[in-house]
Design a protein around this motif. Structure first.
Motif, PDB file in Angstrom:
ATOM      1  N   PRO A 189     -14.728  25.794 -16.971  1.00  0.00           N
ATOM      2  CA  PRO A 189     -16.162  25.597 -16.665  1.00  0.00           C
ATOM      3  C   PRO A 189     -16.760  24.107 -17.209  1.00  0.00           C
ATOM      4  CG  PRO A 189     -15.972  26.900 -18.605  1.00  0.00           C
ATOM      5  CD  PRO A 189     -14.457  26.923 -18.046  1.00  0.00           C
ATOM      6  N   LEU A 190     -17.590  23.743 -16.715  1.00  0.00           N
ATOM      7  CA  LEU A 190     -18.436  22.473 -16.772  1.00  0.00           C
ATOM      8  C   LEU A 190     -18.789  22.506 -18.634  1.00  0.00           C
ATOM      9  CD1 LEU A 190     -20.912  22.079 -14.158  1.00  0.00           C
ATOM     10  CD2 LEU A 190     -18.624  21.062 -14.301  1.00  0.00           C
ATOM     11  N   ALA A 191     -18.832  21.482 -18.967  1.00  0.00           N
ATOM     12  CA  ALA A 191     -19.364  21.480 -20.387  1.00  0.00           C
ATOM     13  C   ALA A 191     -20.671  20.598 -20.626  1.00  0.00           C
ATOM     14  CB  ALA A 191     -18.057  20.836 -21.156  1.00  0.00           C
ATOM     15  N   ALA A 192     -20.667  19.199 -20.395  1.00  0.00           N
ATOM     16  CA  ALA A 192     -21.852  18.245 -20.504  1.00  0.00           C
ATOM     17  C   ALA A 192     -21.770  17.517 -19.286  1.00  0.00           C
ATOM     18  CB  ALA A 192     -21.740  17.554 -21.686  1.00  0.00           C
ATOM     19  N   SER A 193     -22.387  18.095 -18.194  1.00  0.00           N
ATOM     20  CA  SER A 193     -22.224  17.414 -16.925  1.00  0.00           C
ATOM     21  C   SER A 193     -23.722  16.860 -16.118  1.00  0.00           C
ATOM     22  CB  SER A 193     -21.459  18.310 -15.777  1.00  0.00           C
ATOM     23  OG  SER A 193     -21.418  17.821 -14.617  1.00  0.00           O
ATOM     24  N   ALA A 194     -23.409  15.869 -15.704  1.00  0.00           N
ATOM     25  CA  ALA A 194     -24.771  15.436 -14.832  1.00  0.00           C
ATOM     26  C   ALA A 194     -24.437  15.956 -13.588  1.00  0.00           C
ATOM     27  CB  ALA A 194     -24.995  13.986 -14.807  1.00  0.00           C
ATOM     28  N   PHE A 195     -25.503  16.409 -12.685  1.00  0.00           N
ATOM     29  CA  PHE A 195     -25.381  16.575 -11.376  1.00  0.00           C
ATOM     30  C   PHE A 195     -26.296  15.996 -10.344  1.00  0.00           C
ATOM     31  CE2 PHE A 195     -25.383  19.362  -7.332  1.00  0.00           C
ATOM     32  CZ  PHE A 195     -24.177  19.568  -6.920  1.00  0.00           C
ATOM     33  N   VAL A 196     -25.695  15.095  -9.675  1.00  0.00           N
ATOM     34  CA  VAL A 196     -26.959  14.234  -8.771  1.00  0.00           C
ATOM     35  C   VAL A 196     -26.410  14.281  -7.253  1.00  0.00           C
ATOM     36  CG1 VAL A 196     -27.104  12.801 -10.940  1.00  0.00           C
ATOM     37  CG2 VAL A 196     -25.408  12.231  -8.965  1.00  0.00           C
ATOM     38  N   SER A 197     -27.472  14.132  -6.519  1.00  0.00           N
ATOM     39  CA  SER A 197     -27.283  13.817  -4.897  1.00  0.00           C
ATOM     40  C   SER A 197     -27.904  12.646  -4.493  1.00  0.00           C
ATOM     41  CB  SER A 197     -27.707  14.952  -4.334  1.00  0.00           C
ATOM     42  OG  SER A 197     -29.207  15.292  -4.559  1.00  0.00           O
ATOM     43  N   PHE A 198     -27.496  12.257  -3.055  1.00  0.00           N
ATOM     44  CA  PHE A 198     -27.863  11.356  -2.617  1.00  0.00           C
ATOM     45  C   PHE A 198     -28.343  11.357  -1.222  1.00  0.00           C
ATOM     46  CE2 PHE A 198     -24.195  10.819  -5.169  1.00  0.00           C
ATOM     47  CZ  PHE A 198     -24.713   9.914  -6.287  1.00  0.00           C
ATOM     48  N   ASN A 199     -29.449  10.574  -0.703  1.00  0.00           N
ATOM     49  CA  ASN A 199     -29.659  10.515   0.716  1.00  0.00           C
ATOM     50  C   ASN A 199     -28.877   9.393   1.281  1.00  0.00           C
ATOM     51  OD1 ASN A 199     -31.482  12.711   0.410  1.00  0.00           O
ATOM     52  ND2 ASN A 199     -33.038  11.375  -0.215  1.00  0.00           N
ATOM     53  N   ALA A 200     -27.484   9.526   1.484  1.00  0.00           N
ATOM     54  CA  ALA A 200     -26.837   8.692   2.085  1.00  0.00           C
ATOM     55  C   ALA A 200     -25.378   9.508   2.446  1.00  0.00           C
ATOM     56  CB  ALA A 200     -26.332   7.627   1.033  1.00  0.00           C
ATOM     57  N   THR A 201     -24.516   8.981   3.406  1.00  0.00           N
ATOM     58  CA  THR A 201     -23.246   9.511   3.496  1.00  0.00           C
ATOM     59  C   THR A 201     -22.134   8.613   2.982  1.00  0.00           C
ATOM     60  OG1 THR A 201     -23.193   7.899   5.650  1.00  0.00           O
ATOM     61  CG2 THR A 201     -24.010  10.225   5.835  1.00  0.00           C
ATOM     62  N   THR A 202     -22.444   7.195   2.489  1.00  0.00           N
ATOM     63  CA  THR A 202     -21.322   6.502   1.950  1.00  0.00           C
ATOM     64  C   THR A 202     -22.270   6.212   0.545  1.00  0.00           C
ATOM     65  OG1 THR A 202     -20.307   5.683   3.826  1.00  0.00           O
ATOM     66  CG2 THR A 202     -19.859   4.335   1.667  1.00  0.00           C
ATOM     67  N   VAL A 203     -21.550   6.302  -0.534  1.00  0.00           N
ATOM     68  CA  VAL A 203     -22.139   6.030  -2.008  1.00  0.00           C
ATOM     69  C   VAL A 203     -20.947   5.383  -2.927  1.00  0.00           C
ATOM     70  CG1 VAL A 203     -23.019   6.944  -4.064  1.00  0.00           C
ATOM     71  CG2 VAL A 203     -23.764   8.081  -1.775  1.00  0.00           C
ATOM     72  N   THR A 204     -21.314   4.097  -3.302  1.00  0.00           N
ATOM     73  CA  THR A 204     -20.152   3.748  -4.263  1.00  0.00           C
ATOM     74  C   THR A 204     -20.930   3.666  -6.009  1.00  0.00           C
ATOM     75  OG1 THR A 204     -21.372   1.452  -4.209  1.00  0.00           O
ATOM     76  CG2 THR A 204     -19.644   1.870  -2.591  1.00  0.00           C
ATOM     77  N   ALA A 205     -19.964   3.718  -6.472  1.00  0.00           N
ATOM     78  CA  ALA A 205     -20.157   3.831  -8.191  1.00  0.00           C
ATOM     79  C   ALA A 205     -19.296   2.947  -8.892  1.00  0.00           C
ATOM     80  CB  ALA A 205     -19.917   5.539  -8.581  1.00  0.00           C
ATOM     81  N   ARG A 206     -20.015   2.099  -9.664  1.00  0.00           N
ATOM     82  CA  ARG A 206     -19.460   1.104 -10.456  1.00  0.00           C
ATOM     83  C   ARG A 206     -19.356   1.447 -12.074  1.00  0.00           C
ATOM     84  NH1 ARG A 206     -19.388  -3.858  -7.876  1.00  0.00           N
ATOM     85  NH2 ARG A 206     -20.837  -4.312  -5.960  1.00  0.00           N
ATOM     86  N   VAL A 207     -18.247   1.713 -12.610  1.00  0.00           N
ATOM     87  CA  VAL A 207     -18.165   2.351 -13.785  1.00  0.00           C
ATOM     88  C   VAL A 207     -17.373   1.484 -14.990  1.00  0.00           C
ATOM     89  CG1 VAL A 207     -17.261   4.266 -15.065  1.00  0.00           C
ATOM     90  CG2 VAL A 207     -17.981   4.668 -12.828  1.00  0.00           C
ATOM     91  N   GLY A 208     -17.953   1.304 -15.786  1.00  0.00           N
ATOM     92  CA  GLY A 208     -17.383   0.461 -17.133  1.00  0.00           C
ATOM     93  C   GLY A 208     -17.235   1.564 -18.169  1.00  0.00           C
TER      94      GLY A 208
END
Length: 898
Positions: free
Chosen positions: A269-288
């Protein structure tokens, strides 16, 4: 400052992408070696599970930069220790950190999981037909049409999610999930996710680390909230803390064994999760990410990505891989051979991992933050027991500048942790496996030219650590007896541990010699010959031994007192002194016969007295033939192993890759050379698989290998020229690695049994006696001589007698540390260590009872006991039988040697 080209964003880490075109090899038969890399190799079992981590490579297929801090890769529901099992069609997330090829699980932190709809999902199915991977890039399209693409820089990653039109585009990111139990916190901004995770527990150990992360999306969140173990999304909350139990059952640490892969039937099961949604069909995420701070993660992201697009980052990382993979440029070979070779090279260069941020800060083993010197990088994740054998030598061969940073990082582990742990994850030790491998890692990298680190401090800490139970369990007994005896509760595999310590001692001796510390070099070279204290002269095996010097019952197939192997497989583990071992075994003829039987199978597992090349302890053994005058058998076995145990397919590795160790063996095998002795850079030869090879070391030195007509049929050396001069030697001197050179092979389909067969052509072995034996009288008290009476039989009394230059008084100091008269050896009766134990003349048998160390003060010390050859009660009468006794510098222990 040593950096990548600035456009790539790999600041303060590596150098190879910045090599100008003019420095590239002149023969560019492979100008895009990344095209031959298949990251799926090793993700499916290729051999039996012998209980040592499974029969798969345990690799991962996701995006990674060379030695990258971030490894963004998919995790399947069916688990292998790399996180991905090729036979499963369910992906449960894309986590940011992985280890390639371990025998236990760790990392798998902070999984991202795209979803369709308004709630998190456990997993989605996919087909391999809709999946691809290459160096620095991974892509998969789920059966529902949702596509995920991943790419990375050293410390950051970028994801591109493409959602089917007409469906809610969502994403979960869990800060409390990893392969093992973890906890964490995540905070949601307008288009950012930030937080940390605490993980650890490798092989059930207590290691812990914290990873900070910061993700920036190219579009604001349409909706956002958090979800815990119940999976329900609460959009009124923008932050959550939680703990996850992990997806892998708890495992014992290495004192028992590394266990096989654990399968899970469902996701946790999830533990400490964010759940987000977008009004887009292509989404990019930059992560450091950063192991130091959230600000560090943000700074890493800014420095390494800037405003570059996904495709620009992907191209830059592929260029970085080509810059490093291209350090070994080959011509000829089949497509399968090229894919096997460059995939193995790729897997060899995933670890250790850059651990410092772009500003040089890193978390030390003391849990404090430190800063590396400008232009350098700190590295982490040392699979010591595995990689000391050949992977670290390969890194130092083609990337000596980076290897020097890795060596300094190892020294820093000892500096901040107080000792050198055998298997480290992030900034903590785990205590897994046995031996003292970091000592050998540092010494080997130095020998291969990675000298730009504080070697003097490293040597000082290494020498101090050999008397630290955290670094060397059983050290006190090892020092006392010259071996680790059976029955010690804190030692896993007493016989294996002894042999690991002797190899480390040899590496330390060579390291000390290079630094000009001759006293330490001599001391540890003597200790390196402690393998003789396990040698049982009757059956000629290296056996476990009791504290009273007796040998318990023994079978070559026993695994008790050995680590991930058996007695027959460890019989050959004296890689720095095969000559001494082979002489003790009875000479070349019986040794070759034993090796022929040993290689009846190549991956027999631990239940047979045959090779187990799917695991580390016998990796050096195929090269042993060269020391016995039959290098053509090395040429045969090495090629058979390379072509049958390694393939460019998901099942292409038959055992754990162990952070690149097994893959590095395949690279060396294809090159036709191998770094046999830890702490040295001589290379034992087999034969090259490719028609030509150019090794550009990255320091201006080049090794060129020419072998026209090379193939898996034409694998036998007919002749060799080294720098234009004919050579019959089945090895290369250290000068080739140091200065570069050219090798010209003539190969054929049948063996040339005379090439390399002369004793003078064998690779060097390193023993303790004079290189040129010395013969003469040994005189002492009252100017009388050591005399054997009579010298013709085993068991003869060794006594003090008037000097008469008879055969009984003609003693020869041999190169193996023995002292001989009439072809027999000065021997401590019954291999005892007690004061007053008599000495005798006995058939030479290769045991420690016949090892003598001439000291500068005139003492002659029996190495295992540490006691001196002594005249009892200083009685100078003719016929007084000699003994061993505590060294006391008295006249009864002062001898004049030949």
């Amino acid at each position: 400052m040593r950096v990548f080209a600035a456009a790539l964003g790999f600041a303060a880490a590596l150098t190879f992408a910045a090599v100008p075109a003019a420095a590239a090899p002149s023969r560019l038969a492979v100008n895009d070696p990344a095209q031959y890399v298949n990251p799926f190799v090793g993700t499916k079992p290729g051999g039996p599970d012998f209980g040592h981590g499974g029969g798969a490579g345990n690799t991962f297929p996701g995006a990674d930069a060379p030695f990258g801090m971030m490894q963004w890769s998919p995790d399947t529901v069916l688990h292998q220790h790399g996180g991905y099992h090729y036979d499963d069609n369910r992906i449960k997330g894309f986590s940011l950190t992985h280890i390639s090829g371990p025998g236990c699980s760790d990392f798998g932190n902070i999984p991202f999981m795209p979803a369709l709809g308004t709630s998190p999902v456990g997993n989605y199915t996919f087909s391999h037909a809709n999946e691809s991977a290459s160096p620095g890039y991974y892509s998969v399209k789920f059966d529902n049409g949702l596509r995920t693409e991943l790419t990375t820089t050293t410390r950051t990653g970028m994801a591109r999610f493409t959602y089917p039109a007409g469906q809610r585009a969502s994403l979960s990111v869990d800060a409390g999930k990893a392969f093992n139990s973890a906890s964490g916190s995540i905070t949601i901004g307008a288009n950012t996710l930030s937080g940390y995770t605490d993980g650890g527990g490798f092989c059930g150990a207590g290691n812990r680390y914290r990873i900070h992360f910061h993700a920036v999306f190219d579009t604001p969140f349409a909706t956002s909230g958090v979800a815990g173990a119940d999976g329900k999304v609460d959009e009124s909350r923008k932050t959550i803390e939680g703990r996850g139990t992990g997806s892998v059952p708890s495992q014992p640490k290495g004192v028992e064994t590394r266990k096989g892969p654990a399968a899970t039937s469902d996701v946790t099961p999830l533990a400490a999760s964010a759940f987000v949604s977008f009004n887009a069909t292509t989404v990019t995420a930059r992560v450091g990410i950063s192991f130091v701070s959230l600000d560090g993660a943000k700074a890493n992201l800014s420095a390494e990505q800037g405003t570059r697009s996904f495709d620009e980052i992907k191209t830059g990382t592929r260029d970085a891989w080509n810059g490093l993979l291209g350090r070994i440029n080959v011509t000829g070979g089949t497509d399968a051979q090229l894919r096997t070779f460059y995939t193995a090279l790729y897997h060899s260069l995933l670890h250790p991992n850059v651990f410092s941020d772009v500003d040089g800060r890193f978390a030390g083993f003391d849990k404090q933050v430190h800063t590396v010197a400008n232009g350098r990088a700190q590295y982490a994740n040392f699979s010591g027991w595995d990689v000391y054998r050949s992977q670290v030598a390969l890194i130092a061969l083609i990337a000596p500048a980076e290897a020097a940073d890795i060596a300094q990082s190892a020294v820093d582990q000892g500096k901040y942790g107080g000792y050198f742990d055998r298997w480290t994850v992030a900034n903590g030790g785990t205590g897994v496996m046995n031996g003292d491998p970091v000592s050998a890692i540092i010494a080997t990298m130095h020998a291969f030219g990675a000298t730009n680190f504080d070697a003097v401090d490293g040597l000082r800490r290494i020498v101090a650590g050999v008397n630290d139970v955290r670094q060397r369990p059983g050290w006190l007994q090892y020092n006392q007896y010259g071996y680790v005896p059976t029955g010690l509760g804190d030692v896993w595999g007493s016989a294996s541990t002894t042999l690991e310590y002797t190899s480390a001692d040899f590496a330390i001796s060579q390291f000390a010699a290079r630094l000009g510390d001759q006293a330490t070099a001599e001391n540890f070279l003597r200790r390196a010959q402690n393998w003789r204290n396990l040698f049982e002269s009757g059956n000629k095996y290296l056996q476990p031994r009791n504290t009273d010097t007796t040998f318990p019952g023994f079978s070559p197939t026993q695994q008790n007192e050995f680590v991930e192997g058996n007695g027959g497989q460890y019989a050959w583990m004296v890689p720095y002194n095969h000559r001494g071992l082979f002489d003790a075994m009875g000479g070349n003829a019986p040794v070759v016969s034993r090796l022929d039987s040993f290689f009846t199978e190549l991956n027999a597992g631990p239940n047979k007295n045959m090779a187990y090349l799917g695991n580390e302890p016998t990796l050096n053994t195929p090269w042993a033939y060269a020391y016995a005058g039959v290098p053509y058998k090395t040429q045969d076995v090495v090629r058979r192993a390379l072509t049958t145990l390694f393939k460019p397919a998901p099942e292409g590795i038959v055992g754990n890759d162990d952070l690149g160790q097994m893959s590095s063996w395949a690279v060396w095998a294809a090159l036709g050379m191998y770094p046999q002795a830890p702490g040295r850079s001589e290379l034992v030869l087999a034969s090259p698989q490719f028609a030509s090879v150019t090794i550009s070391r990255g320091n201006g030195k080049t090794i060129s290998v020419n072998a026209p007509g090379a193939s898996d049929t034409n694998k036998y050396v007919q002749s060799l020229r080294v720098n234009g001069q004919a050579s019959n030697r089945a090895w290369l001197p250290e000068s080739i690695v140091a200065n570069g050179g050219t090798l010209d092979f003539t190969l054929g389909a049948g063996p040339n049994t005379s090439w390399g067969s002369a004793p003078a052509d064998a690779p060097p072995s390193f023993d303790v006696g004079p290189a040129t034996p010395r013969t003469g009288l040994i005189s002492g008290l009252a100017s009388k001589c050591v005399d054997a009476n009579p010298p013709q039989s085993s068991g003869s009394v060794v006594r003090l007698w008037e000097c008469n230059s008879s055969v009984a008084q003609q003693w020869t100091l041999k190169s193996d540390g023995t002292v001989r008269a009439a072809g027999r050896c000065l021997d401590v009766s019954g291999s005892k260590r007690d004061n007053g134990t008599k000495v005798q003349l006995w058939d030479c048998n290769g045991t420690g009872a016949q090892q003598w160390w001439p000291k500068v003060n005139g003492a002659l010390v029996n190495s295992p006991s540490g006691r001196c050859l002594d005249v009892p009660n200083s009685n100078s009468a003719n016929g007084t039988q000699l003994q061993i006794y505590d060294c006391n510098n008295s006249g009864a222990q002062i001898w004049r040697l030949p």
